[in-house]
Motif scaffolding. Structure first.
Motif, PDB file in Angstrom:
ATOM      1  N   HIS A 107     -23.632 -34.130 -62.372  1.00  0.00           N
ATOM      2  CA  HIS A 107     -24.137 -33.011 -63.184  1.00  0.00           C
ATOM      3  C   HIS A 107     -25.222 -32.249 -62.416  1.00  0.00           C
ATOM      4  O   HIS A 107     -25.213 -31.007 -62.381  1.00  0.00           O
ATOM      5  CB  HIS A 107     -24.667 -33.541 -64.514  1.00  0.00           C
TER       6      HIS A 107
ATOM      7  N   GLN B 214     -25.247 -28.313 -61.018  1.00  0.00           N
ATOM      8  CA  GLN B 214     -26.326 -27.358 -61.299  1.00  0.00           C
ATOM      9  C   GLN B 214     -26.892 -26.781 -60.014  1.00  0.00           C
ATOM     10  O   GLN B 214     -27.123 -25.567 -59.917  1.00  0.00           O
ATOM     11  CB  GLN B 214     -27.452 -28.035 -62.087  1.00  0.00           C
TER      12      GLN B 214
ATOM     13  N   ARG C 283     -26.765 -22.810 -58.587  1.00  0.00           N
ATOM     14  CA  ARG C 283     -27.996 -22.106 -58.214  1.00  0.00           C
ATOM     15  C   ARG C 283     -27.904 -21.625 -56.764  1.00  0.00           C
ATOM     16  O   ARG C 283     -28.385 -20.527 -56.440  1.00  0.00           O
ATOM     17  CB  ARG C 283     -29.214 -22.968 -58.433  1.00  0.00           C
TER      18      ARG C 283
END
Length: 79
Positions: free
Chosen positions: A67, A71, A75
């Motif tokens: 996870h 993320q 980004r």
């Protein structure tokens, strides 16, 4: 047994410069980066037998690492 390393620079070598830039300029990225590496370290220690974790805890750590990696990747792409 050799344990695979999942350092972010090895996972995304094409973003090496961006990783460094975001670590110093984006506090949220830096926080996610540190948590990712903390989870990766915990997983490696368990897989090497240094620390003993139950299967459920190890699986939980691996899911959290995935996870976090997602993320961080999003980004990096947005930067």
């Amino acid at each position: 047994m050799e344990v695979e390393h999942h350092h972010l620079h090895h996972e995304f070598p094409q973003y090496s410069d961006k990783i460094h830039q975001l670590k110093v300029s984006d506090a949220q990225f830096a926080k996610l980066f540190e948590e990712y590496h903390d989870r990766d370290r915990e997983i490696r220690r368990a897989e090497q037998g240094v620390e003993h974790l139950g299967d459920a805890k190890l699986e939980e750590l691996k899911l959290r690492r995935v996870h976090l990696k997602d993320q961080l990747f999003h980004r990096l792409q947005a930067a």
